[in-house]
Design an enzyme around this catalytic site. Sequence first.
Site, PDB file in Angstrom:
ATOM      1  N   CYS A  81      -5.952   1.937 -19.232  1.00 47.29           N
ATOM      2  CA  CYS A  81      -5.554   2.657 -18.016  1.00 47.29           C
ATOM      3  C   CYS A  81      -4.490   1.935 -17.206  1.00 47.29           C
ATOM      4  CB  CYS A  81      -6.773   2.955 -17.142  1.00 47.29           C
ATOM      5  SG  CYS A  81      -7.530   1.478 -16.462  1.00 47.29           S
ATOM      6  N   HIS A 131       0.830  -1.202   0.000  1.00 53.10           N
ATOM      7  CA  HIS A 131       0.000   0.000   0.000  1.00 53.10           C
ATOM      8  C   HIS A 131       0.857   1.240   0.000  1.00 53.10           C
ATOM      9  CE1 HIS A 131      -2.700  -2.947   2.315  1.00 53.10           C
ATOM     10  NE2 HIS A 131      -2.697  -3.163   1.028  1.00 53.10           N
TER      11      HIS A 131
HETATM   12  C1  PEP Z   1      -4.816  -2.562 -14.092  1.00 54.69           C
HETATM   13  O1  PEP Z   1      -4.927  -3.725 -13.678  1.00 54.69           O
HETATM   14  O2  PEP Z   1      -4.221  -2.253 -15.146  1.00 54.69           O
HETATM   15  C2  PEP Z   1      -5.378  -1.443 -13.319  1.00 54.69           C
HETATM   16  C3  PEP Z   1      -5.399  -0.226 -13.804  1.00 54.69           C
HETATM   17  O3  PEP Z   1      -5.836  -1.717 -12.069  1.00 54.69           O
HETATM   18  P1  PEP Z   1      -4.881  -1.938 -10.801  1.00 54.69           P
HETATM   19  O4  PEP Z   1      -3.470  -1.605 -11.204  1.00 54.69           O
HETATM   20  O5  PEP Z   1      -5.411  -1.061  -9.735  1.00 54.69           O
HETATM   21  O6  PEP Z   1      -5.072  -3.402 -10.523  1.00 54.69           O
END
Ligand code: PEP
Length: 747
Positions: A677, A364
């Site tokens: 993303c 975290h």
């Molecule tokens: C991903 O998995 O690309 C994402 C954006 O979510 P996280 O990194 O929070 O798992």
Amino acid sequence: MVQASESESRKLLVALRDAMAEDSAGQARLNKIVKLTARSMGSEVCSIYLFRDTDTLELCATEGLNAIAVHQTRLRRGEGLVGRVARFNQTINTANAPASKGFRYMPETGEEIYSSFLGVPIQRLGESLGVLVVQSKATREFSADEIYALEVVAMVLAEMTELGAFVGDGDALSARHQKPISFEGLSAQEGVAEGAVYLHEPRVVVTNPIADDPDIEQNRLEGALDRLRVSVDQMLSDVRSGDSEQLEVLEAYRMFANSKGWRRRMEEDIQRGLSAEAAVEKEQSTARSRIGQSNDPYLRERLHDIDDLSNRLLRLLTGQGDDTGAEISNNPILVARNIGPAELLDYGRNLRGIVLEEGSVGSHAAIVARALAIPLVIHAKGILTEALNGDIILVDGDQGSVHLRPDEGVLKAVQDKIAMQRQAVDRYTKLRKKPAQAKCGSIIKLLMNAGLMADLPSLQSSGAEGVGLFRTELQFLTQNQMPKRGELVTQYARVINAAKRRGVTFRTLDIGSDKVLPYMAPQEEPNPAMGWRAIRVGLDKPGILRMQLQALLRATAGQELSVMFPFVAQYGEFHGAKAELHRAITRETKLGHELPSNIKVGAMLETPSLAFAPDQFFEEVDFLSIGGNDLKQFFFAADRENERVRRRYDTLNTSFLNFLEQIVERARASNTELSYCGEDAGRPIDAICFAALGIKTLSMRPASIAPVKHLIRRVNLQDVKMVINQSRDEGHESVRSSVLNWVKNNA
Ligand code: PEP
Ligand code: MG
């Protein structure tokens, strides 16, 4: 032979302290110590070996061996009996040294006439600083009492070494904590920073290792132990009844705080002349060297408990709190064993960099550091024993390296790198208001990823058009208890206000896997990344999801709400989550609350399965966001948190690009908005490839917006597509080098 009784020990320590108090140089002090110790122990020889560098021990003072050998005789860690004492941090006691395992004869010392040998480590908190040796002609083993007496002297020596009492001529005598030293760790957040060390939990400095009156020390220890027990009991009663793990840890603390063995050993140390705090530290050091060698994770965890309790006791005895009065400089670099996300947020953006001895890329703290764009290096082993508050330190989050008290050359090189990065930032600032329009005319929408209120100012400074991914779980992770619905409404409303009408896409809670809420019982799962996480938890235990959806509806009342569900692996899950949203809408309507003016409901595409979902799913979903971090790990079956494999498969691998193209095609056919993303959207080369394949919205860290925009504006995406196609046709595993070469020559 003089008996090494308790009173003899005390006399020796007092004599040592007096010798230290005299205004003499380091070498003279060491000479006095060996003389006094040899006399007190009734041995012909006493010698002190100190580390001159991490691997070489040097004879620094001797009584009894040839004086010519001082600063000449050197041994590697592990070499000879002395080297073995240092390597294993363990005492060697033998009646017949030449016949002992590992013995190495050093002719210049003249030690061949001495048969018995007793060597004890000079160590502080398990870190080896040198070796203290006594030798005699008589063939006999030293008694337990004598060993104890020498260990107490070694303890005092360790403290004095730490305080720089032996600064003088010769490398091995110069104060530790003055030399440059580098650490190779792992990068958890990129960026380079120069600053001054700020220790999260400064070490307690024991300035009075030797005491005159054991009774006074005994009373001080008892008083501090009483207070320690009260504070542990208090912590126990503060823990909420449901938190069994925390209770377990505290029960272990209580057992240890009441341990008779621990107390008895400290009392014996005090009777030998140590102060109460030196006694605490001696037992802490002994435990560290004993348990530190063990591979048993349970024992190593207990070591953490022992350290923590010993440090608490030391703070009670010395009156030094967490705050030792060290000023936070204007360029602090936080150095800690580990740190929680809430503590990190307290320091906030003031930090220039963070260095952790432990930590993990998915922790975290790492998530928060990334959100705050603070360079972070983890696994910098040994930095805590070396770094002092105020030391100059360079953090290279790109390389995962740390340079403490760097020499001129390193300092210059890193400063050049920082200057270059600053110039780039200045260049990029000019781009802020310009669109990410490629030479072919295509406009790419650049959004930023966020997760904390602290991220929102970056919306303005980075030039992002909105927030493409708001990771709502970060707010949950940084709190000690489940937030209430009202708090969530306030938090989301603040985010929306701060975004000033630029859109924010909220992702509902993605917990499980590495993101474990402190107030939820952790699930024992063999494979948490593929386990009970994200929307799976949301659908099975819908309480939190419902509360979140309601809070989002209220926070966006009268405006547009954009919400997406994480880790949707099949159509039915999206359907189920959307049904929860509709239930929340019905409830809000019944309660007479205003609804958002428009609601867009999306899903994250993070598992390959969703790319092959029925057409109806693509028709129903308002938008899709490719979570490349997860999608890649499942596409290549390579754990994103596993350092051995996580960089093994390139994002621009032909197979992955082929797959992305299929997703683009399905989104186009169903007229579904599509964005990317995952972290890779923030890498300029990757970003132009995604854009060339037809992903026209990219969401990334704020710091990446400008570099990505800069490159997009210099290329024609149709040309990039041609380069990708040609590289694929040629059968390359990855198109990266073809695209890179093309960019070098054409952009
Ligand atoms: C991903 O998995 O690309 C994402 C954006 O979510 P996280 O990194 O929070 O798992
Ligand atoms: Mg994900």
